[in-house]
Design a protein around this motif. Structure first.
Motif, PDB file in Angstrom:
ATOM      1  N   SER A 156     -25.360  26.491 -26.160  1.00 25.80           N
ATOM      2  CA  SER A 156     -26.584  27.176 -26.569  1.00 25.80           C
ATOM      3  C   SER A 156     -26.214  28.543 -27.121  1.00 25.80           C
ATOM      4  CB  SER A 156     -27.546  27.329 -25.388  1.00 25.80           C
ATOM      5  OG  SER A 156     -27.963  26.056 -24.915  1.00 25.80           O
TER       6      SER A 156
ATOM      7  N   ASN B  66     -27.734  23.865 -29.182  1.00 25.37           N
ATOM      8  CA  ASN B  66     -29.019  24.543 -29.353  1.00 25.37           C
ATOM      9  C   ASN B  66     -28.769  25.909 -29.986  1.00 25.37           C
ATOM     10  OD1 ASN B  66     -30.251  22.446 -27.750  1.00 25.37           O
ATOM     11  ND2 ASN B  66     -29.544  23.538 -25.923  1.00 25.37           N
TER      12      ASN B  66
ATOM     13  N   ILE C 224     -32.640  30.922 -22.563  1.00 28.35           N
ATOM     14  CA  ILE C 224     -31.648  29.845 -22.512  1.00 28.35           C
ATOM     15  C   ILE C 224     -31.791  29.064 -21.212  1.00 28.35           C
ATOM     16  CG2 ILE C 224     -29.183  29.313 -22.376  1.00 28.35           C
ATOM     17  CD1 ILE C 224     -28.608  31.508 -24.305  1.00 28.35           C
TER      18      ILE C 224
END
Length: 274
Positions: free
Chosen positions: A17, A73, A267
């Motif tokens: 992420s 992500n 996150i």
């Protein structure tokens, strides 16, 4: 905060992420199979350079980004976002709707996140060249506004109990605020802040405008700066009895929560909602 023991030879099991903000970049690597495995790094940005130039340098310097991951992500931290009820959303109207709320900027594209738990669509912009660099390096990446996973996580969290709730996520120069009525989003906005008095002003005004109850309803705080968060909490206590610090780490169902406490709340929210 890093976990130097994470085994990057198993990166195909991990989730990467990446979080991009004008305040700085960061990324986390998370092993969903062994939830105690986290790796987190921050990178400063050069404020004299464009976002695209900073992203290009970041992609070249961070060796951890060269591995192959199970899922990638990319979170864009911006105050320029707008929400649309899912039942009213049409793809071809994204730009029209977004630019009704914000001044158009050159060289950007509008992306969307469909939020299934909240029945909302979040529209947000990204610089075209930044999007190109990221898409070339990570063809399968999913792009999110940082506000999107927070809404999804807090929608579920707010269903507990019978009280109205305000959640505030405090950043270096801004604050994301969410007001929810048992899973129904009443307000979402991001405010520019300079100090605790700014946060106090916005939060107490929202509380008053929504006619929340001083004794029964709840306010929850989170943010990277623990000292700021603590000072704000102390200042709010005379006005709001039900005041809490958000602890999303508990939702990871692992005893190794200390390893993830420095990861940005957005996150954490995204990983929990997966």
């Amino acid at each position: 905060m890093t976990n130097e023991n994470i085994d990057f030879t198993k990166s195909k099991q991990y989730t990467l992420s990446i979080r991009l903000s004008t305040d700085g970049f960061s990324f986390s690597v998370y092993n969903p199979i062994e939830e105690c495995d986290f790796y987190f790094q921050t990178y400063p940005v050069n404020t004299q350079q464009s976002m695209a130039a900073n992203v290009k340098a970041f992609l070249a310097l961070a060796k951890e980004l060269k591995y192959t991951y199970r899922q990638i992500n990319i979170l864009i931290h911006t105050a320029r976002y707008t929400s649309v009820p899912l039942e009213l959303f049409e793809d071809e109207q994204m730009e029209t709707i977004f630019y009704q709320n914000f001044r158009k900027q050159s060289n950007e594209i509008i992306l969307c996140n469909v939020l299934g738990k909240s029945n909302l669509v979040i529209l947000f912009p990204i610089d075209k060249l930044t999007h190109l660099f990221l898409s070339e390096q990570f063809p399968t990446a999913r792009f999110f506004s940082t506000i999107s996973p927070q809404i999804e996580y807090l929608t579920s969290r707010s269903k507990l109990g019978n009280s109205y709730k305000i959640y505030a996520n405090i950043h270096a120069c801004s604050m994301d605020v969410f007001a929810l009525d048992k899973g129904k989003l009443q307000l979402v906005n991001t405010y520019a802040i300079n100090d605790v008095s700014d946060s106090m002003y916005y939060l107490l005004n929202i509380w008053k405008q929504l006619a929340y109850d001083q004794e029964h309803d709840e306010m929850h705080l989170t943010g990277d700066n623990i000292n700021y968060r603590q000072q704000l909490s102390e200042e709010l206590k005379p006005f709001i009895r039900q005041l809490f610090i958000i602890n999303p780490q508990a939702d990871f169902n692992t005893s190794h929560t200390a390893r993830i406490e420095d990861i940005p709340f957005d996150i954490q929210s995204l990983l929990i909602c997966e």
